[in-house]
Design a protein around this motif. Structure first.
Motif, PDB file in Angstrom:
ATOM      1  N   ASN A 101     -18.895  46.617  -4.771  1.00 49.22           N
ATOM      2  CA  ASN A 101     -18.066  45.767  -5.628  1.00 49.22           C
ATOM      3  C   ASN A 101     -17.038  46.565  -6.438  1.00 49.22           C
ATOM      4  N   HIS A 102     -16.537  47.648  -5.828  1.00 46.75           N
ATOM      5  CA  HIS A 102     -15.390  48.379  -6.359  1.00 46.75           C
ATOM      6  C   HIS A 102     -15.660  48.959  -7.760  1.00 46.75           C
ATOM      7  N   ASP A 130     -20.905  44.261 -16.101  1.00 47.77           N
ATOM      8  CA  ASP A 130     -22.126  44.831 -15.508  1.00 47.77           C
ATOM      9  C   ASP A 130     -23.072  43.685 -15.145  1.00 47.77           C
ATOM     10  N   ILE A 131     -22.910  43.158 -13.938  1.00 44.84           N
ATOM     11  CA  ILE A 131     -23.607  41.937 -13.511  1.00 44.84           C
ATOM     12  C   ILE A 131     -24.758  42.320 -12.581  1.00 44.84           C
ATOM     13  N   PRO A 132     -25.971  41.852 -12.841  1.00 45.38           N
ATOM     14  CA  PRO A 132     -27.133  42.262 -12.041  1.00 45.38           C
ATOM     15  C   PRO A 132     -26.982  41.919 -10.561  1.00 45.38           C
ATOM     16  N   ALA A 133     -27.624  42.718  -9.714  1.00 45.25           N
ATOM     17  CA  ALA A 133     -27.532  42.521  -8.265  1.00 45.25           C
ATOM     18  C   ALA A 133     -28.144  41.201  -7.822  1.00 45.25           C
ATOM     19  N   ASN A 134     -29.027  40.601  -8.634  1.00 45.37           N
ATOM     20  CA  ASN A 134     -29.656  39.329  -8.258  1.00 45.37           C
ATOM     21  C   ASN A 134     -28.929  38.123  -8.840  1.00 45.37           C
ATOM     22  N   ASP A 135     -27.754  38.336  -9.445  1.00 48.70           N
ATOM     23  CA  ASP A 135     -26.955  37.235  -9.963  1.00 48.70           C
ATOM     24  C   ASP A 135     -26.515  36.339  -8.791  1.00 48.70           C
ATOM     25  N   PRO A 136     -26.510  35.021  -8.945  1.00 50.08           N
ATOM     26  CA  PRO A 136     -26.146  34.125  -7.829  1.00 50.08           C
ATOM     27  C   PRO A 136     -24.774  34.419  -7.226  1.00 50.08           C
ATOM     28  N   ASP A 137     -23.791  34.788  -8.057  1.00 49.44           N
ATOM     29  CA  ASP A 137     -22.465  35.087  -7.521  1.00 49.44           C
ATOM     30  C   ASP A 137     -22.461  36.381  -6.714  1.00 49.44           C
ATOM     31  N   VAL A 138     -23.281  37.335  -7.122  1.00 52.74           N
ATOM     32  CA  VAL A 138     -23.392  38.581  -6.356  1.00 52.74           C
ATOM     33  C   VAL A 138     -24.067  38.301  -5.020  1.00 52.74           C
ATOM     34  N   LEU A 139     -25.151  37.530  -5.054  1.00 57.27           N
ATOM     35  CA  LEU A 139     -25.872  37.184  -3.828  1.00 57.27           C
ATOM     36  C   LEU A 139     -25.003  36.352  -2.885  1.00 57.27           C
ATOM     37  N   LYS A 142     -19.581  37.432  -3.628  1.00 60.15           N
ATOM     38  CA  LYS A 142     -18.314  37.518  -4.371  1.00 60.15           C
ATOM     39  C   LYS A 142     -18.154  38.960  -4.849  1.00 60.15           C
ATOM     40  N   ALA A 143     -17.400  39.712  -4.074  1.00 62.96           N
ATOM     41  CA  ALA A 143     -17.478  41.175  -4.115  1.00 62.96           C
ATOM     42  C   ALA A 143     -16.906  41.824  -5.371  1.00 62.96           C
ATOM     43  N   LEU A 144     -16.288  41.061  -6.267  1.00 64.75           N
ATOM     44  CA  LEU A 144     -15.830  41.652  -7.524  1.00 64.75           C
ATOM     45  C   LEU A 144     -16.902  41.592  -8.603  1.00 64.75           C
ATOM     46  N   TYR A 145     -18.024  40.947  -8.283  1.00 66.86           N
ATOM     47  CA  TYR A 145     -19.141  40.868  -9.215  1.00 66.86           C
ATOM     48  C   TYR A 145     -20.255  41.811  -8.760  1.00 66.86           C
TER      49      TYR A 145
END
Length: 347
Positions: A101-102, A130-139, A142-145
């Motif tokens: 996620n850059h 700093d968004i956790p790897a298990n956040d719904p948007d990360v899962l 959404k590669a900027l999160y």
């Protein structure tokens, strides 16, 4: 005349060469943000009108009374200098290619903002929320999160950088209110769109360029920024140059206790090019290293960017198709960073 390919099309950069017109900093407007903190609506609207004038005529402006603590900035710079002084191999443990996620460290010349150049002469540390790897948007991909990559040393780096990031994001919320007023919208128009903003901060170190400078390899080549607006703190001598409407490069020197704000391509699209996304570049001829901290502020990933109805009419039809904010930013990263593409060898 030279040209640059940007996310909003080809732009003319003015005459070739590295000469700059040296003008007083008042060539770029200085806006007092104290008006945005006032309980008086007319004070806030007057500030919005100043922002509108700056965004339609220049695309850049300075802000003072912005609410960011000098101590927070000073600590971030101090810890960042210690980080960049580490051995290259140590910094590359958190190379940006190791992040989905850059986020992380980018060595010299691995970024190329101007496709006609041979790489930008700076190194960088990139971070965002700093968004956790298990956040719904990360899962959801959404590669900027996602989570940031942090070095083990220096020990004080992470808290100092996060404190700075938090302060600049707060300033970004204030600026979004000012931009709404500048566009004659309700003051809170943008606030529902920045609950989880694509707010990407960088800490940049520029080595000095002495002697004859290769025009194809400078601190950052001519470009426009990708997001809605950029919040920039400059630490060191003058190096930022802005292209004016006459095609002349004008200096934007550091002014104590201010930030430089500039319109990005996304805001230009949102306003149907009413607001200028101005080309700029960096050349560090100071004879010493230079640091800066920009925060590139965009809305939530899924926000659809299309020309506002207030910025179009029969004589000004929409210039851009709708695009999701996160996908637009990623498309620009894909064109800029070596690690995101396969490029022929630079010559």
């Amino acid at each position: 005349m030279a040209v640059v390919q940007t996310g909003n099309g080809v732009r003319i950069t003015g005459d070739e060469g590295l000469d700059v017109q040296r003008t007083a900093f008042t060539e770029i407007p200085l806006i007092d943000l104290a008006g945005m903190m006032s309980p008086d609506e007319m004070d806030r609207r007057r500030t919005g009108a100043e922002v509108r004038k700056a965004c339609t005529e220049v695309g850049f402006f300075y802000v003072r009374h912005h609410g960011v603590s000098p101590a927070v900035l000073a600590r971030c710079y101090e810890e960042s200098k210690a980080f960049f002084a580490l051995p290259e191999a140590e910094k590359c443990r958190i190379h940006i290619r190791n992040s989905p996620n850059h986020r992380g460290y980018g060595p010299l010349l691995e970024e190329n903002t101007n496709p006609d150049s041979q790489g930008d002469l700076h190194e960088a540390f990139d971070l965002a929320g700093d968004i956790p790897a298990n956040d719904p948007d990360v899962l959801a991909g959404k590669a900027l999160y996602g989570p940031n990559l942090w070095p083990a040393q220096p020990e004080g780096f992470k808290p100092a950088v996060l404190a700075c990031y938090k302060s600049l994001v707060a300033l970004g919320h204030t600026l979004f209110r000012a931009f709404a007023l500048a566009l004659e919208l309700e003051e809170d128009y943008f606030l529902p769109l920045i609950h989880k903003p694509c707010a990407h901060m960088r800490i940049l170190r520029y080595p000095p360029q002495e002697g004859v400078v290769n025009e194809k390899q400078i601190g950052i080549g001519a470009h426009s920024d990708y997001e809605c607006f950029t919040i920039l703190n400059q630490n060191g001598d003058s190096a930022l140059q802005v292209l004016n409407a006459a095609g002349v490069w004008v200096e934007a020197p550091p002014i104590p206790d201010t930030f430089v704000i500039n319109v990005g391509d996304m805001m230009a699209r949102w306003t149907n090019d009413l607001f200028c996304s101005t080309l700029h570049r960096v050349i560090n001829r100071s004879g010493k290293e230079r640091y800066s901290i920009p925060l590139f502020f965009g809305p939530d990933y899924d926000t659809v960017i299309s020309p506002l109805s207030s910025c179009q009419d029969e004589a000004h039809p929409p210039l851009y198709p709708p695009v999701r904010a996160g996908e637009y930013i990623l498309s620009r990263f894909d064109e800029t960073y070596d690690y995101r593409q396969s490029q022929p060898e630079k010559v």
